[in-house]
Design a protein around this motif. Structure first.
Motif, PDB file in Angstrom:
ATOM      1  N   VAL A 190     -15.441  34.428  33.907  1.00 43.65           N
ATOM      2  CA  VAL A 190     -14.749  33.171  33.572  1.00 43.65           C
ATOM      3  C   VAL A 190     -15.752  32.019  33.478  1.00 43.65           C
ATOM      4  N   TRP A 191     -16.707  32.037  34.369  1.00 44.73           N
ATOM      5  CA  TRP A 191     -17.747  31.007  34.399  1.00 44.73           C
ATOM      6  C   TRP A 191     -18.617  31.084  33.140  1.00 44.73           C
ATOM      7  N   ALA A 192     -18.967  32.292  32.750  1.00 39.84           N
ATOM      8  CA  ALA A 192     -19.837  32.471  31.570  1.00 39.84           C
ATOM      9  C   ALA A 192     -19.141  32.009  30.296  1.00 39.84           C
ATOM     10  N   ILE A 193     -17.863  32.322  30.147  1.00 39.30           N
ATOM     11  CA  ILE A 193     -17.174  31.910  28.916  1.00 39.30           C
ATOM     12  C   ILE A 193     -16.868  30.416  28.932  1.00 39.30           C
ATOM     13  N   ARG A 194     -16.736  29.852  30.136  1.00 40.54           N
ATOM     14  CA  ARG A 194     -16.531  28.401  30.228  1.00 40.54           C
ATOM     15  C   ARG A 194     -17.669  27.655  29.538  1.00 40.54           C
ATOM     16  N   TRP A 195     -18.888  28.171  29.685  1.00 37.57           N
ATOM     17  CA  TRP A 195     -20.059  27.506  29.111  1.00 37.57           C
ATOM     18  C   TRP A 195     -20.415  28.022  27.734  1.00 37.57           C
ATOM     19  N   GLY A 196     -19.700  29.028  27.257  1.00 36.04           N
ATOM     20  CA  GLY A 196     -19.888  29.389  25.857  1.00 36.04           C
ATOM     21  C   GLY A 196     -20.202  30.834  25.533  1.00 36.04           C
ATOM     22  N   ALA A 197     -20.168  31.740  26.497  1.00 41.41           N
ATOM     23  CA  ALA A 197     -20.434  33.142  26.169  1.00 41.41           C
ATOM     24  C   ALA A 197     -19.325  33.665  25.264  1.00 41.41           C
ATOM     25  N   ASP A 198     -19.702  34.324  24.172  1.00 38.02           N
ATOM     26  CA  ASP A 198     -18.727  34.822  23.206  1.00 38.02           C
ATOM     27  C   ASP A 198     -18.248  36.224  23.533  1.00 38.02           C
ATOM     28  N   THR A 199     -19.115  36.998  24.166  1.00 37.19           N
ATOM     29  CA  THR A 199     -18.700  38.297  24.693  1.00 37.19           C
ATOM     30  C   THR A 199     -19.377  38.456  26.047  1.00 37.19           C
ATOM     31  N   VAL A 200     -18.864  39.394  26.813  1.00 34.70           N
ATOM     32  CA  VAL A 200     -19.451  39.679  28.124  1.00 34.70           C
ATOM     33  C   VAL A 200     -19.666  41.178  28.222  1.00 34.70           C
ATOM     34  N   MET A 201     -20.851  41.569  28.652  1.00 38.41           N
ATOM     35  CA  MET A 201     -21.083  42.987  28.928  1.00 38.41           C
ATOM     36  C   MET A 201     -20.998  43.217  30.429  1.00 38.41           C
ATOM     37  N   ASP A 202     -20.161  44.197  30.788  1.00 39.44           N
ATOM     38  CA  ASP A 202     -20.057  44.594  32.197  1.00 39.44           C
ATOM     39  C   ASP A 202     -21.014  45.758  32.404  1.00 39.44           C
ATOM     40  N   LEU A 203     -22.130  45.457  33.038  1.00 39.61           N
ATOM     41  CA  LEU A 203     -23.161  46.477  33.232  1.00 39.61           C
ATOM     42  C   LEU A 203     -23.159  47.001  34.656  1.00 39.61           C
ATOM     43  N   SER A 204     -21.992  47.027  35.260  1.00 42.85           N
ATOM     44  CA  SER A 204     -21.910  47.464  36.651  1.00 42.85           C
ATOM     45  C   SER A 204     -22.428  48.882  36.826  1.00 42.85           C
ATOM     46  N   THR A 205     -23.059  49.065  37.961  1.00 42.11           N
ATOM     47  CA  THR A 205     -23.411  50.400  38.430  1.00 42.11           C
ATOM     48  C   THR A 205     -22.892  50.465  39.860  1.00 42.11           C
ATOM     49  N   GLY A 206     -22.888  51.617  40.439  1.00 40.64           N
ATOM     50  CA  GLY A 206     -22.489  51.695  41.845  1.00 40.64           C
ATOM     51  C   GLY A 206     -21.014  51.965  42.020  1.00 40.64           C
TER      52      GLY A 206
END
Lengths: 601, 601
Positions: free
Chosen positions: B229-245
């Motif tokens: 939510v924070w990233a798109i607030r400032w302008g991210a157009d897509t988000v990659m979820d690179l979770s591991t674990g």
């Protein structure tokens, strides 16, 4: 002045030692460099990097700002036999903005008589170069530019320099030739003998300048001296003192006496203070007096906005942001009020006479630079550039060293035109640009909007990049802002050196990349432009000492570390040859630490 | 889950309102934009900007992350009549890394059956486009790209687009055509109906991606949702979820259900978790199961490292930094161990069959990208690129949407070759690059080393730029790092749009520059990419409310303000004509406030 001393940042950067390389033509010269030592496991020689930080990072040299730095160039200057000591100008109340009593800061404790050229001679590096003389300054910068390399690198050169002529190895003769041709300058006022010579030119490493100064609203002298030391610690090659307001003379004296880098100024700012801020009241006489004052103090280069001519001013009226250069707007106001040609333009010959008598280099100011991308590359800007080219020829005829200031705010597709036109119009005199900022929409981040443009124009051929801090357009930079601005511009300058194919630039990148690949974390930190920040960021997630040798980092964790995996691949390949690798992988156990063991940390 | 809600940042940005523009072909669509209102004294219309921040910045929309966002595309998807609801895959212990008991985080509370294509149909935007259908998604992005402009701009276009074909005004038909040709994609999994459609292609606004994810070492699910939510607030157009674990399945479900932007993943990471981190134990079956799992959840694009072929691996052995892509190194290890061709390459057809059944876009991974400037543009990198071109054709034949990932670490002079080769080899499929970083020597500042390269490659034609944060190479980004990374990349993307000549890009620059020139400080802050930081920086020196309308700032103080002086010049010129200005200046008093009045503040 002991109270000042503790505020000055001294001491070596991590794993770094100051080394000095002696001259051959001039054995007495000692060229400082920074040697970064690597961990013994690297099996690699230390990396030697350019070092403008002066004696402040040399633990073997005591510095005391009330005494000033050692005047390393004094004997070189006197040995040439073309200067005379004389009773300099007396400090007037106007020099310090008419401030009195307690508000007047201390004069610098040591009083030294100024030097000037004898008999109308030119005592400039350009004049010596033309006469075929390789000065100690020239050999100094030749050694300095080679970053400790004894000879040309054997490896094939890589890069695109857009017609620059960067040699494999810089010789003193090459330096002399570049200066004689006007393609490079060594800003080196004979009254600033404390400065370690450095060169600005397209065929040398790209340099950066940091601005600082008191203003009417805030700042103190103590802060300014420390900002200079702080800026050069992180890599500023020159510093411009753009002070306005009170105590301007005394503050500048403290800065110059303690500066191992060239100091630049915009004399117009002080001249304006002398006439109480009324642009219309400026006169050639006040301005001339200010030039002498600053030349005697040792200012190494003057920004002179002599290209803002009366008939160019109407070209700015339809602009989105008018005239954004302070010097340019002051001169525009003067010209319009008097409806006269600029006194800087009309008296340019006389300004040259002063500069040649002290070897003050010109930085011909771009008073009509664009202040928004909308105004980039417009008629006003390029008209002024033509005049700067004309003035360059006049200055060269007088033996003066010249560089040319450039924009400003320019979108990426218009940057190269600036460089190409400057080279053509100004006879390849070094270009010195502010950014350019590639967009106007990010106040608070203009070190970045401009760092992009700076890297590009540096690649295209700009010789020195004037930094922009995060506070640009918004306020005065503090200590952190200065550091951020300097590091950002070191990045831009270095990226430009790499792209131009400077023969030694990639040594540091490769050493750092090998350290990264081999998980030598300490070496990675120490080789970086800002070891403190790199270490701090790493330690925020993995603070333990053991993690400094861990074969992974917090980004991927141990199971996912690509570096680690490809390291395994390489190790196998080296042992066995690639064709046998697959089999081997089947036999061997897993090299990973179980993930739970890490999670416990 | 109320405890989560307070951590989510909501509310409008300063002076901003969320507006919605309705479709014409599809009147039910509501395209969100951000309207920035200016001070009445500006006499200017508001500035409308692109807004990927979703309902979180709309005070009229209540968001509750335990419910997820409204599925705005649900009816569009169902109306096409080509999908079926079915009993999805059951969550297995392996999906969450075998975590049990208290360490297992909550499942997302709402359970919805997944959709998939009926009868082997392709339900991709590409397939519709080829059939001549303008979907609501296509009209949505057409409206979105025009930034609220009703028609083509009259003004002359400026810019150099290197052969791109950016229209004056984006029509739904243009979008359809670009998607049909494979030159653009709309990542839009039918199981992510909450997403607001966006387009990635060279002839549209340059987009940016922000990476995030849990890893073995740190991070929690709650943090990750808020980071999105924070990233798109400032302008991210897509988000990659690179979770591991651990908890990887549950965390992703929370993110997707609450994400108004497309979500990308690297399915290989989760597949590796399912085989306990042993690369050699990966199988096509485990990988396929992971693709289905993620496609059912609604992942919009998959990074697939199918270009890392067995015989390319030896090309990396002599590199300075080997293989630095996690996915690439995992596949390299697998290939070597089994001495077999990559199962991703061998089963690529089947991967396409999955992607076409859910409209998951391909992001063909550059597993052999350079990890240092020394390795840039080498044989390994370009060999893989050739394979990505081959795979693009296969995916297109199956109706799948494709973009291509690019480097990495590349010095400036080698950047354009990357773009040119990619366009040539991959049939103009959109390029999606990580940076590139233009030097290796600044860990801690790699948002800047890479922002330079990102701006340039964006100018040359890259459609989406993957951000790099200051923590790159050193640690996991925190909230501030994510914001810094996003803002830096918004700068790079916008600088690229300006340089390409996007017809609406300069509107915001010009509005901000006019605000700056007219001392409308509030407007300057509000129009900036980060109003909070701009205001804070200004207020550090001049905190008083009165200073928000002051006709100067702390940098120069009132006496030296060039903007103010040139404003005077312009005002006079407009009133009187330029020829009379000089006289007028003589008569009038000085407009400056006495400096001492300011100093008292």
């Amino acid at each position: 002045m002991n109270k000042l001393t503790p505020t000055i940042t001294t001491g070596a950067l991590p794993a770094s030692a100051k080394i000095y390389v002696n001259g051959r033509l001039h054995p007495e010269i000692r060229v400082p460099m920074r040697r970064i030592d690597l961990h013994p496991s690297a099996g690699e020689p230390p990396v030697v990097v350019y070092d403008p930080s002066g004696p402040y990072t040399d633990p073997d040299t005591l510095t005391d700002i009330a005494s000033g730095l050692s005047p390393l160039r004094r004997d070189w200057i006197r040995a040439r036999g073309d200067v005379e000591e004389y009773e300099g100008r007396t400090i007037k109340p106007a020099d310090n903005g008419f401030v009195e009593g307690k508000r007047l800061t201390a004069e610098f404790p040591v009083n030294r008589k100024p030097l000037r050229a004898r008999d109308g001679l030119a005592v400039t590096q350009m004049e010596y170069a033309r006469a075929g003389i390789i000065t100690p300054e020239m050999e100094f910068v030749a050694i300095r530019e080679n970053l400790g390399r004894d000879a040309a690198r054997k490896a094939a050169r890589d890069g695109e320099s857009f017609g620059a002529a960067i040699p494999d190895h810089v010789t003193p003769e090459f330096v002399r030739d570049e200066i004689a041709r006007g393609r490079a300058i060594i800003p080196a006022n004979i009254n600033h003998p404390e400065a370690e010579p450095m060169i600005i030119g397209r065929n040398f490493l790209v340099k950066i300048n940091a601005n600082m100064g008191t203003s009417a609203v805030t700042s103190s002298m103590e802060e300014e001296v420390d900002k200079m030391v702080w800026a050069i610690r992180w890599g500023a090659d020159t510093v411009m003192d753009l002070s306005t307001g009170k105590n301007i003379h005394n503050t500048r004296e403290w800065i110059i006496r303690n500066s191992p880098v060239p100091i630049g100024t915009v004399p117009l700012y002080q001249a304006l203070e002398k006439v109480n801020g009324i642009a219309e009241d400026l006169t050639w006489e006040v301005f001339r007096d200010t030039l002498i004052e600053q030349a005697e103090q040792g200012v190494d280069y003057f920004t002179i906005h002599a290209g803002v001519r009366l008939h160019y001013i109407p070209l700015t009226v339809e602009r989105v942001t008018g005239i954004v250069s302070r010097g340019g707007s002051i001169m525009a106001k003067w010209c319009l009020h008097h409806h006269r040609e600029s006194f800087l333009y009309e008296h340019f010959d006389e300004i040259c006479d002063i500069c040649r008598a002290y070897d003050v280099s010109f930085s011909l100011g771009d008073g009509l630079r664009p202040g928004s991308v909308a105004d980039a590359n417009d008629a006003a800007q390029f008209a002024e550039l033509e005049t700067l080219g004309e003035l360059t020829q006049i200055a060269w005829a007088k033996g003066c060293q010249v560089m040319i200031e450039g924009p400003g705010h320019v979108a990426m597709h218009k940057i190269k035109e600036n460089m190409d036109k400057q080279l053509e119009v100004c006879g390849e005199a070094p270009f010195y640009t502010l950014g350019p900022l590639t967009t106007d929409i990010a106040p608070g981040y203009d070190h970045i909007t401009s760092g992009i443009g700076a890297a590009m124009i540096g690649w295209y051929g700009t010789a020195m990049l004037c930094y922009v801090t995060p506070k640009e357009h918004l306020g005065l930079p503090d200590r952190d802002d200065v550091k951020t601005g300097v590091i950002t511009y070191k990045i831009a300058a270095h990226a430009a050196d790499l792209a131009k194919g400077h023969p030694a630039a990639q040594i540091r990148d490769d050493a750092l990349s090998r350290a990264r690949f081999e998980f030598r974390w300490e070496d990675q930190f120490n080789l970086s432009l800002d070891p403190d920040t790199a270490r701090e960021f790493h330690d925020q997630t993995l603070p333990k000492e053991a993690h400094k040798t861990a074969h992974f980092c917090s980004m991927c964790g141990p199971k996912f570390c690509s570096m680690r995996i490809s390291h395994d691949i390489r190790a196998e390949a080296q042992k066995e040859g690639m064709e046998k690798m697959a089999e081997k992988y089947r036999e061997g156990g897993d090299l990973y630490m179980p993930v739970d063991e890490i999670a416990k940390d």
